[in-house]
Design a protein around this motif. Structure first.
Motif, PDB file in Angstrom:
ATOM      1  N   ALA A 255      50.985  -4.899  56.879  1.00 33.40           N
ATOM      2  CA  ALA A 255      50.367  -3.687  56.335  1.00 33.40           C
ATOM      3  C   ALA A 255      51.171  -2.438  56.687  1.00 33.40           C
ATOM      4  O   ALA A 255      51.300  -1.514  55.861  1.00 33.40           O
ATOM      5  CB  ALA A 255      48.932  -3.560  56.852  1.00 33.40           C
ATOM      6  N   LYS A 256      51.716  -2.404  57.880  1.00 37.71           N
ATOM      7  CA  LYS A 256      52.420  -1.207  58.332  1.00 37.71           C
ATOM      8  C   LYS A 256      53.826  -1.080  57.741  1.00 37.71           C
ATOM      9  O   LYS A 256      54.253   0.021  57.383  1.00 37.71           O
ATOM     10  CB  LYS A 256      52.513  -1.212  59.863  1.00 37.71           C
ATOM     11  CG  LYS A 256      51.189  -0.893  60.551  1.00 37.71           C
ATOM     12  CD  LYS A 256      50.741   0.518  60.258  1.00 37.71           C
ATOM     13  CE  LYS A 256      49.475   0.886  61.009  1.00 37.71           C
ATOM     14  NZ  LYS A 256      49.031   2.262  60.691  1.00 37.71           N
ATOM     15  N   VAL A 257      54.562  -2.194  57.661  1.00 38.28           N
ATOM     16  CA  VAL A 257      55.947  -2.095  57.174  1.00 38.28           C
ATOM     17  C   VAL A 257      56.006  -2.153  55.657  1.00 38.28           C
ATOM     18  O   VAL A 257      57.041  -1.835  55.060  1.00 38.28           O
ATOM     19  CB  VAL A 257      56.849  -3.206  57.773  1.00 38.28           C
ATOM     20  CG1 VAL A 257      56.838  -3.120  59.290  1.00 38.28           C
ATOM     21  CG2 VAL A 257      56.411  -4.585  57.310  1.00 38.28           C
ATOM     22  N   GLY A 258      54.906  -2.584  55.014  1.00 34.49           N
ATOM     23  CA  GLY A 258      54.871  -2.628  53.558  1.00 34.49           C
ATOM     24  C   GLY A 258      55.225  -3.989  53.018  1.00 34.49           C
ATOM     25  O   GLY A 258      56.388  -4.408  53.084  1.00 34.49           O
ATOM     26  N   SER A 259      54.242  -4.705  52.489  1.00 30.43           N
ATOM     27  CA  SER A 259      54.456  -6.074  52.034  1.00 30.43           C
ATOM     28  C   SER A 259      55.425  -6.149  50.858  1.00 30.43           C
ATOM     29  O   SER A 259      56.130  -7.144  50.678  1.00 30.43           O
ATOM     30  CB  SER A 259      53.108  -6.716  51.635  1.00 30.43           C
ATOM     31  OG  SER A 259      52.473  -5.954  50.624  1.00 30.43           O
ATOM     32  N   ALA A 260      55.485  -5.096  50.037  1.00 28.38           N
ATOM     33  CA  ALA A 260      56.370  -5.122  48.872  1.00 28.38           C
ATOM     34  C   ALA A 260      57.838  -5.173  49.275  1.00 28.38           C
ATOM     35  O   ALA A 260      58.693  -5.651  48.521  1.00 28.38           O
ATOM     36  CB  ALA A 260      56.101  -3.899  47.998  1.00 28.38           C
ATOM     37  N   ASP A 261      58.135  -4.658  50.455  1.00 27.92           N
ATOM     38  CA  ASP A 261      59.519  -4.593  50.916  1.00 27.92           C
ATOM     39  C   ASP A 261      59.931  -5.835  51.710  1.00 27.92           C
ATOM     40  O   ASP A 261      61.100  -6.024  52.010  1.00 27.92           O
ATOM     41  CB  ASP A 261      59.695  -3.341  51.788  1.00 27.92           C
ATOM     42  CG  ASP A 261      61.152  -3.041  52.059  1.00 27.92           C
ATOM     43  OD1 ASP A 261      61.957  -3.170  51.117  1.00 27.92           O
ATOM     44  OD2 ASP A 261      61.482  -2.712  53.202  1.00 27.92           O
ATOM     45  N   LEU A 262      58.964  -6.674  52.043  1.00 26.59           N
ATOM     46  CA  LEU A 262      59.232  -7.857  52.870  1.00 26.59           C
ATOM     47  C   LEU A 262      59.596  -9.067  52.023  1.00 26.59           C
ATOM     48  O   LEU A 262      59.278  -9.113  50.830  1.00 26.59           O
ATOM     49  CB  LEU A 262      58.001  -8.192  53.706  1.00 26.59           C
ATOM     50  CG  LEU A 262      57.703  -7.313  54.922  1.00 26.59           C
ATOM     51  CD1 LEU A 262      56.310  -7.631  55.454  1.00 26.59           C
ATOM     52  CD2 LEU A 262      58.751  -7.525  56.010  1.00 26.59           C
ATOM     53  N   PRO A 263      60.244 -10.070  52.630  1.00 31.43           N
ATOM     54  CA  PRO A 263      60.412 -11.347  51.928  1.00 31.43           C
ATOM     55  C   PRO A 263      59.038 -11.963  51.665  1.00 31.43           C
ATOM     56  O   PRO A 263      58.025 -11.473  52.152  1.00 31.43           O
ATOM     57  CB  PRO A 263      61.212 -12.183  52.938  1.00 31.43           C
ATOM     58  CG  PRO A 263      61.794 -11.218  53.897  1.00 31.43           C
ATOM     59  CD  PRO A 263      60.850 -10.065  53.964  1.00 31.43           C
ATOM     60  N   ASP A 264      59.001 -13.035  50.920  1.00 31.80           N
ATOM     61  CA  ASP A 264      57.744 -13.698  50.576  1.00 31.80           C
ATOM     62  C   ASP A 264      57.091 -14.243  51.842  1.00 31.80           C
ATOM     63  O   ASP A 264      57.486 -15.288  52.372  1.00 31.80           O
ATOM     64  CB  ASP A 264      58.004 -14.833  49.578  1.00 31.80           C
ATOM     65  CG  ASP A 264      56.710 -15.506  49.128  1.00 31.80           C
ATOM     66  OD1 ASP A 264      55.625 -15.016  49.504  1.00 31.80           O
ATOM     67  OD2 ASP A 264      56.803 -16.524  48.417  1.00 31.80           O
ATOM     68  N   THR A 265      56.051 -13.536  52.337  1.00 29.73           N
ATOM     69  CA  THR A 265      55.410 -13.935  53.594  1.00 29.73           C
ATOM     70  C   THR A 265      54.505 -15.150  53.426  1.00 29.73           C
ATOM     71  O   THR A 265      54.069 -15.733  54.414  1.00 29.73           O
ATOM     72  CB  THR A 265      54.579 -12.773  54.167  1.00 29.73           C
ATOM     73  OG1 THR A 265      53.625 -12.343  53.181  1.00 29.73           O
ATOM     74  CG2 THR A 265      55.482 -11.611  54.540  1.00 29.73           C
ATOM     75  N   ALA A 266      54.196 -15.532  52.194  1.00 25.46           N
ATOM     76  CA  ALA A 266      53.372 -16.722  51.961  1.00 25.46           C
ATOM     77  C   ALA A 266      54.198 -17.996  52.034  1.00 25.46           C
ATOM     78  O   ALA A 266      53.646 -19.098  52.149  1.00 25.46           O
ATOM     79  CB  ALA A 266      52.683 -16.631  50.598  1.00 25.46           C
ATOM     80  N   GLN A 267      55.518 -17.847  51.948  1.00 26.15           N
ATOM     81  CA  GLN A 267      56.391 -19.019  52.033  1.00 26.15           C
ATOM     82  C   GLN A 267      56.246 -19.628  53.426  1.00 26.15           C
ATOM     83  O   GLN A 267      56.296 -18.904  54.436  1.00 26.15           O
ATOM     84  CB  GLN A 267      57.842 -18.584  51.763  1.00 26.15           C
ATOM     85  CG  GLN A 267      58.771 -19.695  51.394  1.00 26.15           C
ATOM     86  CD  GLN A 267      59.483 -20.260  52.616  1.00 26.15           C
ATOM     87  OE1 GLN A 267      59.511 -19.619  53.668  1.00 26.15           O
ATOM     88  NE2 GLN A 267      60.032 -21.448  52.469  1.00 26.15           N
ATOM     89  N   PRO A 268      56.034 -20.960  53.556  1.00 24.29           N
ATOM     90  CA  PRO A 268      55.696 -21.574  54.856  1.00 24.29           C
ATOM     91  C   PRO A 268      56.644 -21.228  55.990  1.00 24.29           C
ATOM     92  O   PRO A 268      56.201 -20.908  57.094  1.00 24.29           O
ATOM     93  CB  PRO A 268      55.712 -23.079  54.538  1.00 24.29           C
ATOM     94  CG  PRO A 268      55.370 -23.162  53.087  1.00 24.29           C
ATOM     95  CD  PRO A 268      55.999 -21.958  52.468  1.00 24.29           C
ATOM     96  N   ALA A 269      57.932 -21.273  55.747  1.00 30.50           N
ATOM     97  CA  ALA A 269      58.883 -20.986  56.824  1.00 30.50           C
ATOM     98  C   ALA A 269      58.767 -19.540  57.291  1.00 30.50           C
ATOM     99  O   ALA A 269      58.802 -19.263  58.497  1.00 30.50           O
ATOM    100  CB  ALA A 269      60.311 -21.277  56.360  1.00 30.50           C
ATOM    101  N   MET A 270      58.598 -18.613  56.342  1.00 29.67           N
ATOM    102  CA  MET A 270      58.469 -17.209  56.708  1.00 29.67           C
ATOM    103  C   MET A 270      57.155 -16.960  57.438  1.00 29.67           C
ATOM    104  O   MET A 270      57.097 -16.212  58.425  1.00 29.67           O
ATOM    105  CB  MET A 270      58.547 -16.334  55.451  1.00 29.67           C
ATOM    106  CG  MET A 270      58.469 -14.838  55.734  1.00 29.67           C
ATOM    107  SD  MET A 270      59.788 -14.263  56.844  1.00 29.67           S
ATOM    108  CE  MET A 270      61.234 -14.679  55.868  1.00 29.67           C
ATOM    109  N   ALA A 271      56.094 -17.590  56.982  1.00 31.32           N
ATOM    110  CA  ALA A 271      54.791 -17.434  57.635  1.00 31.32           C
ATOM    111  C   ALA A 271      54.855 -17.917  59.076  1.00 31.32           C
ATOM    112  O   ALA A 271      54.289 -17.295  59.985  1.00 31.32           O
ATOM    113  CB  ALA A 271      53.719 -18.210  56.862  1.00 31.32           C
ATOM    114  N   GLN A 272      55.563 -19.017  59.307  1.00 36.24           N
ATOM    115  CA  GLN A 272      55.672 -19.550  60.659  1.00 36.24           C
ATOM    116  C   GLN A 272      56.517 -18.641  61.549  1.00 36.24           C
ATOM    117  O   GLN A 272      56.209 -18.444  62.727  1.00 36.24           O
ATOM    118  CB  GLN A 272      56.274 -20.956  60.624  1.00 36.24           C
ATOM    119  CG  GLN A 272      56.433 -21.620  61.976  1.00 36.24           C
ATOM    120  CD  GLN A 272      55.136 -21.700  62.746  1.00 36.24           C
ATOM    121  OE1 GLN A 272      54.067 -21.815  62.152  1.00 36.24           O
ATOM    122  NE2 GLN A 272      55.211 -21.635  64.071  1.00 36.24           N
TER     123      GLN A 272
END
Length: 563
Positions: free
Chosen positions: A211-228
């Protein structure tokens, strides 16, 4: 050889009783804590523990964690093209722990005592037993985690005491109140939350970071490896804030970096809703045990998440004293499980210790109640109420409802709600009855619940001596996605009724809460008020509903003040 196993959400341990103490056995890597992570390597072989945890980032399609939360459900996880239930994944971990124990002891291991959260349902307990069997272990006993911790503490204490065990692990929260008296360790009450633990604190941190850094600017956080990766960084930051006033949450990906500075006070605000959820189980356990905070001799912290300064401060504030940590909070449950294993093996040095436990949930049947001139189905009649010492046998008498009734269908449920639709269905019995006038045929319903969580339901008809019996062994079902959609559509199609008005809904919710918090006569009183109010709602007479609502609200306020 019987070993004790703490099968945790985040980490697991194995221990054995040696001489006069319990010893935690190291895994193949020499570590005492084994991450509760399993998976398959590139050749399809089982990997567990630290190795599997490392592969969570790199091989998320072949590795999984947090499966303990789904024990007893139909949820499946896909690994390497095959779907696994939670008990199968737990069996993989148990098989690894069994091999570690055999390696450390130089002996074959065939049996174990496994700890489970005190608030695990019958389905979750059965799934744990199945996991043990799939791993090649005979499960001698399932012991509640706070009880295991108290058992380990009691052996150190060896004097009379009343204490509360505050067990906050990676995925579950349990609180139990126990008494140690003349060599008897008696559980007075247990309560908890099966979806509250350190992992939830990490999830809150991840959500805050995104929420603070901005989800639009982040890689896909739903992707399993990124989520982990985000989860592991959140865990690191949470641990760091246990030692320092501030810490930096950092994510690096493809040459870019996102970071956020966090302080201890900010962490407190982020996880405040979770800290607030810790209060209700404590209050329920104290109420059920009929014990005041001043009567407690000790407050014991168990589980790795209790290392958080925020949690310790909350506990100190709730109880007005510094909680005890005489034993390692990560290891004490496994030690207690090993002690229980030694008790089962009749170890000479433990002959004087007697352990009693309680039934964590209320068990009962579906009944009908009279509302005006009609009868309404779906009401809950408790037979064994929660926190009753086990083994226990209790009976209630019910009767036929209609003239010339030929069959009685007895639905058996587990839970605390006034209505069975909100409880867990366990099974049912169909009992043929001789046709008589309504109420002339009575049925004596007896529930027997043992130390291993096995429920036997027996129905006896005094009129002809017939007896029917059912041993509850099946897992409660879960709703499939299409069933959930159908139920939602059915609800949306209903017209708005006075009971759906917010002020009425609030009162019904309040009575539901009080019913779940109460026992015995208190429950009957609340159920009577709720039934009366529902009857008024059905009249759709706004004036009568308003008058009854005011009266019941006043009665509930007096009831709460007197409790």
């Amino acid at each position: 050889m019987i070993i004790g196993i703490d099968l945790g959400t985040t980490n697991s341990l194995v221990a054995v009783w040696e001489g006069e103490h319990a010893r935690i056995l190291p895994n193949a890597l020499g570590n005492l804590l084994t991450p509760s992570v399993v998976g398959l390597d590139d050749q399809g072989q089982l990997v567990a523990g630290d190795i599997a945890r490392e592969r969570l980032n790199t091989h998320p399609h072949l590795t999984t964690s947090l499966f303990k939360r789904y024990m007893g459900s139909a949820r499946e996880t896909l690994l390497g093209g095959r779907a696994y239930r939670a008990e199968e994944l737990s069996a993989m971990l148990l098989r690894s722990l069994k091999a570690d124990a055999e390696r450390a002891l130089g002996l074959a291991v065939h049996a174990a005592v496994i700890s489970v959260p005190a608030y695990f349902s019958d389905a979750q307990r059965k799934a744990t037993r199945i996991a043990g069997e799939l791993a090649g272990l005979k499960i001698e006993k399932l012991i509640n985690e706070p009880t295991a911790a108290a058992l380990a503490y009691g052996l150190q204490q060896r004097s009379e005491a009343t204490f509360l065990v505050f067990d906050l692990g990676g995925g579950t929260f349990d609180v139990s109140i126990l008494e140690l008296f003349e060599g008897i360790m008696e559980v007075r009450a247990s309560a908890g939350d099966n979806f509250l633990g350190g992992e939830d604190f990490d999830d809150r941190l991840v959500e805050h970071f995104i929420a603070k850094v901005g989800s639009a600017d982040l890689p896909d956080t739903a992707q399993p490896a990124m989520a982990q990766r985000l989860r592991r960084e959140a865990q690191r930051v949470r641990h760091a804030l246990g030692q320092a006033q501030d810490a930096r949450f950092t994510l690096r990906e493809q040459g870019r970096e996102w970071s956020l500075e966090l302080t201890q006070s900010e962490l407190a605000e982020i996880v405040r809703p979770l800290l607030d959820r810790l209060r209700a189980p404590i209050e329920r356990a104290l109420r059920d045990a009929r014990i005041k905070v001043a009567d407690l001799d000790e407050i014991l912290l168990v589980g790795g998440t209790t290392r958080m300064p925020l949690v310790r401060k909350l506990v100190a504030a709730l109880f007005g004293r510094i909680p005890g940590m005489l034993l390692n909070p990560d290891e004490v449950v496994a030690q207690g499980a090993a002690i229980q294993a030694a008790l089962h093996a009749r170890h000479a040095s433990l002959e004087e210790v007697v352990l009693t436990d309680v039934c964590p949930y209320t068990l009962g049947i579906e009944t009908s109640v009279q509302l005006g001139a009609d009868y309404q189905n779906g009401h809950y009649l408790p037979i064994i109420e929660r926190n009753t010492v086990v083994p226990v046998s209790r009976s209630r008498t019910v009767s036929t409802l209609r003239d010339n009734q030929k069959v009685v269908t007895l639905g058996i449920y587990q839970g605390e709600s006034r209505l069975v639709k909100n409880n867990i269905f366990l099974g049912e019995l169909e009992i043929p009855v001789p046709p008589r006038k309504a109420g002339e045929v009575t049925l004596d319903v007896r529930f027997t619940y043992d130390n291993n969580g096995l429920l036997e339901a027996q129905v006896h008809l005094p009129i002809n001596g017939d007896t029917r019996r059912l041993v509850i062994e099946n897992n409660p079902g879960v709703l499939a996605p299409n069933e959930i959609a159908q139920r939602l559509a059915a609800l949306e199609a209903l017209k708005v009724h006075p009971r759906d008005q917010q002020i009425n809904t609030l009162l019904l919710a309040r009575m539901e809460r009080l019913y779940q918090e109460s026992l015995g006569d208190g429950r009957q009183y609340i159920a009577g008020l709720a039934n009366h109010f529902q009857q008024m709602l059905d009249t759709q007479d706004e004036r009568q509903i308003r008058e009854v609502r005011v009266d019941i609200t006043q009665r509930l306020t007096r009831f709460e003040q007197e409790v």
